[in-house]
Design a protein around this motif. Structure first.
Motif, mmCIF file in Angstrom:
data_model
loop_
_atom_site.group_PDB
_atom_site.id
_atom_site.type_symbol
_atom_site.label_atom_id
_atom_site.label_comp_id
_atom_site.label_asym_id
_atom_site.label_seq_id
_atom_site.Cartn_x
_atom_site.Cartn_y
_atom_site.Cartn_z
ATOM 1 N N ASP A 96 -0.053 -2.966 -7.073
ATOM 2 C CA ASP A 96 -1.088 -3.567 -7.907
ATOM 3 C C ASP A 96 -2.355 -3.688 -7.056
ATOM 4 O O ASP A 96 -2.401 -4.467 -6.109
ATOM 5 C CB ASP A 96 -0.600 -4.940 -8.380
ATOM 6 N N ARG A 97 -3.356 -2.897 -7.391
ATOM 7 C CA ARG A 97 -4.587 -2.873 -6.597
ATOM 8 C C ARG A 97 -5.265 -4.243 -6.530
ATOM 9 O O ARG A 97 -5.815 -4.611 -5.500
ATOM 10 C CB ARG A 97 -5.581 -1.854 -7.158
ATOM 11 N N SER A 116 0.823 -1.210 0.000
ATOM 12 C CA SER A 116 0.000 0.000 0.000
ATOM 13 C C SER A 116 0.857 1.260 0.000
ATOM 14 O O SER A 116 0.454 2.283 -0.554
ATOM 15 C CB SER A 116 -0.933 0.013 1.202
ATOM 16 N N GLN A 117 2.030 1.184 0.619
ATOM 17 C CA GLN A 117 2.940 2.328 0.673
ATOM 18 C C GLN A 117 3.678 2.531 -0.651
ATOM 19 O O GLN A 117 4.156 3.615 -0.934
ATOM 20 C CB GLN A 117 3.966 2.143 1.793
ATOM 21 N N LEU A 145 -4.957 -10.150 -1.492
ATOM 22 C CA LEU A 145 -4.320 -10.362 -0.191
ATOM 23 C C LEU A 145 -5.269 -10.023 0.953
ATOM 24 O O LEU A 145 -5.317 -10.733 1.963
ATOM 25 C CB LEU A 145 -3.037 -9.528 -0.085
ATOM 26 N N LYS A 146 -6.028 -8.949 0.794
ATOM 27 C CA LYS A 146 -7.003 -8.568 1.831
ATOM 28 C C LYS A 146 -8.089 -9.630 1.974
ATOM 29 O O LYS A 146 -8.518 -9.946 3.088
ATOM 30 C CB LYS A 146 -7.635 -7.210 1.512
#
Length: 71
Positions: free
Chosen positions: A40-41, A34-35, A47-48
């Motif tokens: 890659d969204r 995220s940082q 992963l979430k």
């Protein structure tokens, strides 16, 4: 539900520890990605989703190993 024998309890305890570690590792990976400006969204979303599935399994294992005793 029948009481667990020591071997079953140990197996579930090991699975619980493994799932907790995997959950923490995913959390760190998601944070790092995220940082990143090149993140890659879709990967982060996968992963979430995996992290949520792990959390569900962790709760399930905790409920088996540490059932609420309501008399």
């Amino acid at each position: 539900m029948l009481p667990l024998n020591k071997e079953q309890e140990a197996q579930l305890g090991l699975e619980l520890a493994t799932k907790r570690q995997e959950h923490a590792d995913l959390d760190a990976a998601i944070h790092t990605l995220s940082q990143s400006h090149m993140a890659d969204r879709m990967l982060i979303q996968r992963l979430k989703k995996r992290k949520l599935a792990l959390k569900d399994r962790i709760v399930q294992l905790e409920n088996i190993l540490l059932p609420d005793i309501i008399a």
